[in-house]
Design a protein around this motif. Structure first.
Motif, PDB file in Angstrom:
ATOM      1  N   SER A 418      40.495  18.153  41.767  1.00  0.00           N
ATOM      2  CA  SER A 418      39.370  18.591  40.927  1.00  0.00           C
ATOM      3  C   SER A 418      39.845  18.990  39.538  1.00  0.00           C
ATOM      4  O   SER A 418      39.266  18.596  38.523  1.00  0.00           O
ATOM      5  CB  SER A 418      38.612  19.743  41.584  1.00  0.00           C
ATOM      6  N   ALA A 419      40.948  19.758  39.465  1.00  0.00           N
ATOM      7  CA  ALA A 419      41.473  20.189  38.158  1.00  0.00           C
ATOM      8  C   ALA A 419      41.974  18.981  37.385  1.00  0.00           C
ATOM      9  O   ALA A 419      41.695  18.823  36.190  1.00  0.00           O
ATOM     10  CB  ALA A 419      42.593  21.197  38.350  1.00  0.00           C
ATOM     11  N   THR A 424      41.506  15.101  33.022  1.00  0.00           N
ATOM     12  CA  THR A 424      41.616  13.666  32.718  1.00  0.00           C
ATOM     13  C   THR A 424      40.363  13.162  32.003  1.00  0.00           C
ATOM     14  O   THR A 424      40.449  12.400  31.043  1.00  0.00           O
ATOM     15  CB  THR A 424      41.854  12.852  34.007  1.00  0.00           C
ATOM     16  N   LYS A 425      39.193  13.609  32.461  1.00  0.00           N
ATOM     17  CA  LYS A 425      37.944  13.136  31.849  1.00  0.00           C
ATOM     18  C   LYS A 425      37.711  13.729  30.470  1.00  0.00           C
ATOM     19  O   LYS A 425      37.029  13.130  29.641  1.00  0.00           O
ATOM     20  CB  LYS A 425      36.759  13.467  32.766  1.00  0.00           C
ATOM     21  N   SER A 426      38.224  14.927  30.224  1.00  0.00           N
ATOM     22  CA  SER A 426      37.884  15.601  28.960  1.00  0.00           C
ATOM     23  C   SER A 426      39.012  15.557  27.927  1.00  0.00           C
ATOM     24  O   SER A 426      38.844  16.005  26.811  1.00  0.00           O
ATOM     25  CB  SER A 426      37.515  17.065  29.239  1.00  0.00           C
ATOM     26  N   SER A 561      33.424  22.132  34.543  1.00  0.00           N
ATOM     27  CA  SER A 561      33.056  20.720  34.402  1.00  0.00           C
ATOM     28  C   SER A 561      33.848  20.084  33.255  1.00  0.00           C
ATOM     29  O   SER A 561      34.268  20.780  32.330  1.00  0.00           O
ATOM     30  CB  SER A 561      31.560  20.600  34.106  1.00  0.00           C
ATOM     31  N   PRO A 562      34.027  18.741  33.311  1.00  0.00           N
ATOM     32  CA  PRO A 562      34.752  18.053  32.231  1.00  0.00           C
ATOM     33  C   PRO A 562      34.150  18.329  30.850  1.00  0.00           C
ATOM     34  O   PRO A 562      34.878  18.483  29.876  1.00  0.00           O
ATOM     35  CB  PRO A 562      34.624  16.579  32.603  1.00  0.00           C
ATOM     36  N   ILE A 569      40.680  22.521  25.895  1.00  0.00           N
ATOM     37  CA  ILE A 569      41.921  21.785  25.619  1.00  0.00           C
ATOM     38  C   ILE A 569      41.822  21.005  24.304  1.00  0.00           C
ATOM     39  O   ILE A 569      42.637  20.148  24.020  1.00  0.00           O
ATOM     40  CB  ILE A 569      42.295  20.841  26.792  1.00  0.00           C
ATOM     41  N   GLY A 570      40.798  21.354  23.507  1.00  0.00           N
ATOM     42  CA  GLY A 570      40.641  20.721  22.194  1.00  0.00           C
ATOM     43  C   GLY A 570      41.290  21.568  21.113  1.00  0.00           C
ATOM     44  O   GLY A 570      42.319  22.203  21.334  1.00  0.00           O
ATOM     45  N   GLU A 571      40.660  21.633  19.954  1.00  0.00           N
ATOM     46  CA  GLU A 571      41.277  22.363  18.837  1.00  0.00           C
ATOM     47  C   GLU A 571      41.313  23.872  19.075  1.00  0.00           C
ATOM     48  O   GLU A 571      42.085  24.585  18.441  1.00  0.00           O
ATOM     49  CB  GLU A 571      40.582  22.032  17.510  1.00  0.00           C
ATOM     50  N   ASP A 572      40.510  24.356  20.035  1.00  0.00           N
ATOM     51  CA  ASP A 572      40.533  25.793  20.355  1.00  0.00           C
ATOM     52  C   ASP A 572      41.422  26.123  21.556  1.00  0.00           C
ATOM     53  O   ASP A 572      41.314  27.198  22.141  1.00  0.00           O
ATOM     54  CB  ASP A 572      39.106  26.296  20.632  1.00  0.00           C
ATOM     55  N   ILE A 573      42.292  25.202  21.944  1.00  0.00           N
ATOM     56  CA  ILE A 573      43.158  25.411  23.114  1.00  0.00           C
ATOM     57  C   ILE A 573      43.977  26.693  22.955  1.00  0.00           C
ATOM     58  O   ILE A 573      44.440  27.021  21.863  1.00  0.00           O
ATOM     59  CB  ILE A 573      44.098  24.189  23.327  1.00  0.00           C
ATOM     60  N   ARG A 574      44.093  27.450  24.055  1.00  0.00           N
ATOM     61  CA  ARG A 574      44.909  28.666  24.034  1.00  0.00           C
ATOM     62  C   ARG A 574      46.100  28.467  24.972  1.00  0.00           C
ATOM     63  O   ARG A 574      45.911  28.212  26.171  1.00  0.00           O
ATOM     64  CB  ARG A 574      44.099  29.879  24.495  1.00  0.00           C
TER      65      ARG A 574
END
Length: 621
Positions: A418-419, A424-426, A561-562, A569-574
């Motif tokens: 699931s993780a 993978t989708k996002s 959800s994706p 995991i985009g530009e705001d990833i921590r």
């Protein structure tokens, strides 16, 4: 086609001015942007560009102290050099290709030869101020996003001569950033190792080095991990330090050119590796395998070159083949120096020479024992790579030296379908890859390298990262452990960190390993959604949103959800970097957490236990 679109005149050609171009394409000037969680994020490059100018003043014999403070995102850097000529204060920080370093008489072996550095800092800062004091006068200029806002002076002043730069990185460009003192301190330590006699004061703490590169190796490693005392050799334009580790498998190099940390090596590092092998073969009179000689080496080289050529704006890899002036090539110069002085040292220090030879012979024995299983593992890896369900690769890798997004390349190590599916989708397929674990990885504590090849999961992970021989060919800049924040997830993290510590500790030393931070709560009303990473953030979100917001508590990555995961995991990833505490040797560290000292560990856990209480709110789902 309309007449308007077929016209192509001078009016169609738009020329960006210097600051617009830097703000539009910041990556060309400072590498990746980031939020400060990684040592090569843009905010540290901005700081480095300002400090480089102060270092050049010190090298020229002007000013032995640099004062730096970082507080609430405001950065101040003050040197006591000669001060920028007052009539050029504005030009030096706002006109491209303007600077004193073009006059090679003044800066023969300088770092910043492109005249871009402080202009990039100026353009990428919401506030930038430069103040120069000299000849009992002072001049100050203030900018916003590279635009001159205010200019004062020259006016009479009793201030000590020198230059002070104050800047605030622009939050429109560097999202949610914060300076991590650990990264700043490492950068400052490198400056003092390379410039004995220089004092840097950072937020009140002094940094100073007496023994140069020897101090660097000592400060980055526990002395108990070293096989023999550090070999420290200095010449006019070269300094080297070498030892071998008792516990580490792979090679470790710290390389510098003109004070610049060349994290991706280059011609000088390649020549250094070659010179060590040649000298040691000649000394023992045996044609040892190069990998056996260099296995477990921990070393550093600093070189001074006339007008160096780097392979990128951020100067992390040297491209020069010549030393400059009447000197030989970089390769010849390093080979000659190492060949003479390392050979002399080994002749005079027979105990070190004996330990080194025993280490080489042990490496040879282990390599031969592993050769059969290595071949089997490689064949297995090749077959599974054709249809490897564990690795979903990305397009851009750290090894793509010319690609402007190479520093963003990341590998997420996940557990469970699931993780893995959500990430993978996002993910961004250009820079983000996913490696899926099936359940908990093996506890590799106390095992030999053989297990890396025998265990399919470890072997495939090693192959995905491309680190079998050394981390020079590492395919991803960021290795991100993405597991649930529950007991099982924490255990998987610990087992993965054990694997990296045991076999590839330099990945951690070089700040490539991270934990993905994911939100604990989602707080939303009909108009706005806020993701919260702590209870404090949750409370702030409740206060901010009107009415009675809906609060969701995330229990695991699989629940996200994706579409939502894209935000995390985009530009705001921590990311939370994994860092080594030099006070404890790697052997002691592993033995404490993974060994059989159960009572000690139980006591530690009880003393450090944090009990998390779920707060029951209305509409918690």
């Amino acid at each position: 086609m309309s007449q308007d679109t077929t016209k192509y005149t001078e009016d169609n050609i738009r020329s960006l001015d210097w600051k617009e171009h830097i703000r539009l394409r910041p990556g060309m000037y400072i590498g990746k942007l980031g939020d400060g969680s990684s040592a090569d994020d843009g905010i540290y490059i901005l700081l480095k560009e300002v400090i480089d100018n102060c270092i050049d003043e010190f090298v020229m014999g002007a000013g032995k102290t640099i004062e730096i403070s970082i507080k609430d995102k405001v950065v101040k850097v003050r040197d006591y050099g000669r001060g920028i000529p007052l009539g050029k204060v504005v030009d030096v920080v706002s006109k491209m290709n303007t600077g004193g370093k073009y006059d090679s008489r003044a800066f023969k072996k300088s770092v910043g030869l492109n005249g871009v550095g402080t202009k990039a800092v100026n353009a990428l800062s919401s506030f930038f101020e430069v103040q120069s004091s000299r000849d009992n006068q002072v001049k100050t200029a203030q900018f916003s996003s590279g635009n001159l806002e205010n200019e004062v002076g020259p006016e009479e002043s009793s201030k000590r001569k020198g230059t002070k730069v104050t800047f605030i990185p622009d939050e429109a460009i560097f999202k949610n950033y914060k300076f991590r003192n650990e990264y700043v301190e490492r950068m400052l330590k490198n400056y003092v190792y390379l410039n004995p006699g220089l004092t840097i004061v950072f937020n009140g703490e002094k940094f100073f080095s007496e023994n140069g590169l020897r101090d660097l190796l000592e400060d980055n490693n526990n002395m108990d991990d070293m096989l023999y005392p550090i070999i420290h050799l200095k010449g006019e334009d070269i300094e080297i330090a070498i030892t071998h580790s008792r516990t580490q498998y792979s090679e470790e190099y710290h390389s510098f050119v003109n004070g610049q940390h060349t994290t991706h090596g280059g011609t000088h590092q390649a020549a250094f590796r070659e010179a060590i092998v040649k000298t040691i073969r000649d000394f023992y009179g045996k044609n040892y395998e190069a990998s056996d000689i260099r296995k477990s080496i921990i070393s550093a080289i600093a070189l001074k070159v006339m007008e160096p050529v780097f392979e990128s704006q951020t100067k992390t890899k040297l491209g020069s083949t010549d030393m400059g002036g009447n000197l030989p090539t970089v390769r010849t110069y390093i080979n000659d120096f190492v060949g003479k002085y390392l050979d002399n040292y080994l002749h005079k220090n027979s105990d070190t020479a004996d330990k080194l030879q025993r280490k080489i012979m042990m490496a040879e024995k282990e390599r031969k024992e592993l050769s059969g299983i290595r071949k089997l593992a490689r064949d297995r890896a090749k077959k599974s790579n054709l249809h490897n369900k564990k690795l979903r690769d990305c397009r851009v890798h750290l090894s793509d030296i010319k690609h402007d997004r190479r520093l963003e390349s990341s590998l997420f190590i996940t557990e469970g379908d699931s993780a893995s599916g959500s990430i993978t989708k996002s993910r961004d397929v250009n820079t983000q890859a996913v490696f899926s674990l099936k359940g908990k990885p093996l506890n590799s504590y106390g095992m030999t390298k053989k297990i890396v090849y025998e265990n399919e999961e470890f072997n495939l992970l090693q192959a995905a990262l491309n680190i079998e021989e050394s981390i020079e060919d590492l395919r991803y800049n960021n290795i991100i452990i993405a597991t649930d924040a529950d007991v099982d997830g924490m255990h998987i993290r610990l087992l993965l960190i054990t694997f990296f510590l045991q076999f590839f500790p330099e990945l951690i030393k070089e700040n490539h390993l991270y934990i993905l931070q994911t939100p604990l709560f989602r707080v939303r009303n009909k108009k706005e959604t806020i993701y919260c990473y702590s209870d404090e953030e949750r409370q702030m979100a409740i206060n901010k949103l009107t009415g009675k917001p809906e609060i969701t508590r995330f229990k695991g990555l699989g629940e996200i959800s994706p579409d939502e995961f894209r935000h995390f995991i985009g530009e705001d990833i921590r990311l939370e970097p994994i860092m080594l505490d030099k006070a404890m040797s790697i052997e002691e560290l592993l033995s404490f957490y993974m060994g059989k000292n159960t009572p000690d560990r139980q006591k530690f856990i009880i003393n450090n236990l944090k009990v998390e209480v779920d707060l029951i709110e209305d509409k918690v789902i």
